[in-house]
Design a protein around this motif. Sequence first.
Motif, PDB file in Angstrom:
ATOM      1  N   SER A 121       0.722  -1.169   0.230  1.00 44.89           N
ATOM      2  CA  SER A 121      -0.258  -0.183  -0.167  1.00 44.89           C
ATOM      3  C   SER A 121       0.982   0.956   0.279  1.00 44.89           C
ATOM      4  CB  SER A 121      -1.164  -0.579   1.056  1.00 44.89           C
ATOM      5  OG  SER A 121       0.048  -0.494   1.973  1.00 44.89           O
ATOM      6  N   HIS A 122       2.406   1.283   0.173  1.00 47.28           N
ATOM      7  CA  HIS A 122       3.007   2.539   0.245  1.00 47.28           C
ATOM      8  C   HIS A 122       3.832   2.427  -0.902  1.00 47.28           C
ATOM      9  CE1 HIS A 122       5.446  -1.354   1.627  1.00 47.28           C
ATOM     10  NE2 HIS A 122       5.888  -0.717   1.320  1.00 47.28           N
ATOM     11  N   PHE A 123       2.764   1.559  -1.541  1.00 46.15           N
ATOM     12  CA  PHE A 123       3.888   1.445  -3.504  1.00 46.15           C
ATOM     13  C   PHE A 123       3.231   2.486  -4.054  1.00 46.15           C
ATOM     14  CE2 PHE A 123       7.269  -1.298  -3.881  1.00 46.15           C
ATOM     15  CZ  PHE A 123       8.119  -1.606  -2.667  1.00 46.15           C
ATOM     16  N   GLU A 170      10.783 -24.117  -3.896  1.00 43.40           N
ATOM     17  CA  GLU A 170      11.743 -24.233  -2.837  1.00 43.40           C
ATOM     18  C   GLU A 170      12.112 -22.923  -2.575  1.00 43.40           C
ATOM     19  OE1 GLU A 170      15.432 -26.771  -4.161  1.00 43.40           O
ATOM     20  OE2 GLU A 170      14.104 -28.943  -4.610  1.00 43.40           O
ATOM     21  N   VAL A 171      12.699 -21.920  -3.144  1.00 43.52           N
ATOM     22  CA  VAL A 171      12.415 -20.780  -2.392  1.00 43.52           C
ATOM     23  C   VAL A 171      11.452 -20.520  -1.836  1.00 43.52           C
ATOM     24  CG1 VAL A 171      12.688 -18.090  -2.753  1.00 43.52           C
ATOM     25  CG2 VAL A 171      13.970 -20.099  -4.567  1.00 43.52           C
ATOM     26  N   ALA A 172       9.979 -20.685  -2.403  1.00 37.89           N
ATOM     27  CA  ALA A 172       8.752 -20.436  -1.835  1.00 37.89           C
ATOM     28  C   ALA A 172       9.110 -20.477  -0.430  1.00 37.89           C
ATOM     29  CB  ALA A 172       7.522 -20.442  -2.193  1.00 37.89           C
ATOM     30  N   ILE A 224      11.311 -22.220   1.339  1.00 32.48           N
ATOM     31  CA  ILE A 224      12.478 -21.804   2.755  1.00 32.48           C
ATOM     32  C   ILE A 224      12.195 -20.152   3.175  1.00 32.48           C
ATOM     33  CG2 ILE A 224      14.643 -20.859   2.322  1.00 32.48           C
ATOM     34  CD1 ILE A 224      15.020 -22.710   0.613  1.00 32.48           C
ATOM     35  N   LEU A 225      11.016 -19.438   2.400  1.00 31.23           N
ATOM     36  CA  LEU A 225      10.671 -18.140   2.575  1.00 31.23           C
ATOM     37  C   LEU A 225       9.904 -18.221   3.799  1.00 31.23           C
ATOM     38  CD1 LEU A 225      11.203 -15.878  -0.837  1.00 31.23           C
ATOM     39  CD2 LEU A 225      13.123 -16.611   1.213  1.00 31.23           C
ATOM     40  N   THR A 226       9.080 -19.107   3.665  1.00 26.59           N
ATOM     41  CA  THR A 226       7.623 -19.479   4.390  1.00 26.59           C
ATOM     42  C   THR A 226       8.679 -20.193   5.849  1.00 26.59           C
ATOM     43  OG1 THR A 226       7.275 -21.325   2.821  1.00 26.59           O
ATOM     44  CG2 THR A 226       6.220 -19.006   2.814  1.00 26.59           C
TER      45      THR A 226
HETATM   46  C1  HEM Z   1      10.419  -7.031   0.163  1.00 27.67           C
HETATM   47  C2  HEM Z   1      12.002 -11.542  -2.189  1.00 27.67           C
HETATM   48  C3  HEM Z   1       7.399 -13.347  -2.977  1.00 27.67           C
HETATM   49  C4  HEM Z   1       6.224  -8.990  -0.623  1.00 27.67           C
HETATM   50  C5  HEM Z   1      11.059  -8.590  -0.408  1.00 27.67           C
HETATM   51  C6  HEM Z   1      13.303  -7.746  -0.433  1.00 27.67           C
HETATM   52  C7  HEM Z   1      13.082  -8.472  -1.840  1.00 27.67           C
HETATM   53  C8  HEM Z   1      12.329 -10.214  -2.233  1.00 27.67           C
HETATM   54  C9  HEM Z   1      14.318  -9.522  -2.382  1.00 27.67           C
HETATM   55  C10 HEM Z   1      14.089  -6.477  -0.449  1.00 27.67           C
HETATM   56  C11 HEM Z   1      14.357  -7.202   0.622  1.00 27.67           C
HETATM   57  C12 HEM Z   1      14.972  -5.531   1.392  1.00 27.67           C
HETATM   58  O1  HEM Z   1      14.789  -4.568   1.102  1.00 27.67           O
HETATM   59  O2  HEM Z   1      16.414  -5.788   2.400  1.00 27.67           O
HETATM   60  C13 HEM Z   1      11.055 -11.863  -2.328  1.00 27.67           C
HETATM   61  C14 HEM Z   1      11.184 -12.839  -2.853  1.00 27.67           C
HETATM   62  C15 HEM Z   1       9.921 -13.677  -3.169  1.00 27.67           C
HETATM   63  C16 HEM Z   1       8.852 -12.869  -2.489  1.00 27.67           C
HETATM   64  C17 HEM Z   1      12.223 -14.130  -4.353  1.00 27.67           C
HETATM   65  C18 HEM Z   1       9.516 -14.397  -3.840  1.00 27.67           C
HETATM   66  C19 HEM Z   1       9.758 -15.685  -5.131  1.00 27.67           C
HETATM   67  C20 HEM Z   1       6.974 -12.335  -1.605  1.00 27.67           C
HETATM   68  C21 HEM Z   1       5.453 -12.271  -1.867  1.00 27.67           C
HETATM   69  C22 HEM Z   1       4.683 -11.296  -1.050  1.00 27.67           C
HETATM   70  C23 HEM Z   1       6.448 -10.378  -0.805  1.00 27.67           C
HETATM   71  C24 HEM Z   1       4.403 -13.360  -2.577  1.00 27.67           C
HETATM   72  C25 HEM Z   1       3.839 -10.775  -0.983  1.00 27.67           C
HETATM   73  C26 HEM Z   1       2.306 -10.743  -1.856  1.00 27.67           C
HETATM   74  C27 HEM Z   1       7.290  -8.445   0.216  1.00 27.67           C
HETATM   75  C28 HEM Z   1       7.308  -6.874   0.461  1.00 27.67           C
HETATM   76  C29 HEM Z   1       7.950  -6.242   0.783  1.00 27.67           C
HETATM   77  C30 HEM Z   1       9.226  -7.756   0.309  1.00 27.67           C
HETATM   78  C31 HEM Z   1       6.112  -6.103   1.015  1.00 27.67           C
HETATM   79  C32 HEM Z   1       8.746  -5.282   1.608  1.00 27.67           C
HETATM   80  C33 HEM Z   1       8.792  -4.014   0.487  1.00 27.67           C
HETATM   81  C34 HEM Z   1       9.257  -2.899   1.162  1.00 27.67           C
HETATM   82  O3  HEM Z   1       8.488  -2.088   2.064  1.00 27.67           O
HETATM   83  O4  HEM Z   1      10.463  -2.311  -0.153  1.00 27.67           O
HETATM   84  N1  HEM Z   1      10.904  -8.990  -0.957  1.00 27.67           N
HETATM   85  N2  HEM Z   1       9.692 -11.835  -2.298  1.00 27.67           N
HETATM   86  N3  HEM Z   1       7.750 -10.805  -1.141  1.00 27.67           N
HETATM   87  N4  HEM Z   1       8.597  -8.833  -0.753  1.00 27.67           N
HETATM   88 FE1  HEM Z   1       9.105 -10.181  -0.968  1.00 27.67          FE
END
Ligand code: HEM
Length: 141
Positions: A44-46, A131-133, A135-137
């Motif tokens: 929402s902040h984008f 696999e990435v997902a 790990i992230l979850t």
């Molecule tokens: C932030 C990667 C999936 C929501 C980030 C960042 C990276 C990243 C690199 C920035 C981190 C930083 O600034 O240090 C990924 C990868 C994903 C993934 C590789 C899966 C392949 C998702 C999904 C959502 C999401 C599915 C939500 C629908 C967010 C949000 C931020 C974020 C809200 C913070 C944005 C901001 O305020 O700058 N993610 N992400 N991410 N991600 Fe993900």
Amino acid sequence: PLTASEKAFILNLWPKIAPRVNDLGGDALDRLFLSFPQTKTYFSHFDLSHGSADVKAHGGKVLSALGKAASHLNDLDGALSSLSDLHAYNLRVDPGNFALLSHTIQVVLAINFPNDFSAEAHAAWDKFLSEVAEILTSKYR
Ligand code: HEM
């Protein structure tokens, strides 16, 4: 884990993605927000308008993180550890959203690299992204 031939499909395509991470990542996010509008709630902040600088910059960060993962295919947990903390503890993104993003990333790869994105490459990328997902979850509880 990925097999040797699955790893090769990731590593062969990555150098073509790397110089275009902002555009390709931005396109994947545009598609995410259009097809699955519930995902917009996290951003929402984008400025989420089509092709915005925010969307391209964030798309670039997401794909660059995948590039880092691609260069650590034998240690995905280690390569993604701090991103895993961020998504689980700070952002608390619903895990179901990862499959949606994985899908739109693959659509973008298929459109931009039709000669590389064979059925086998598709299957390898789907497995890599899941696999990435995973790990992230993994730290949600
Ligand atoms: C932030 C990667 C999936 C929501 C980030 C960042 C990276 C990243 C690199 C920035 C981190 C930083 O600034 O240090 C990924 C990868 C994903 C993934 C590789 C899966 C392949 C998702 C999904 C959502 C999401 C599915 C939500 C629908 C967010 C949000 C931020 C974020 C809200 C913070 C944005 C901001 O305020 O700058 N993610 N992400 N991410 N991600 Fe993900």
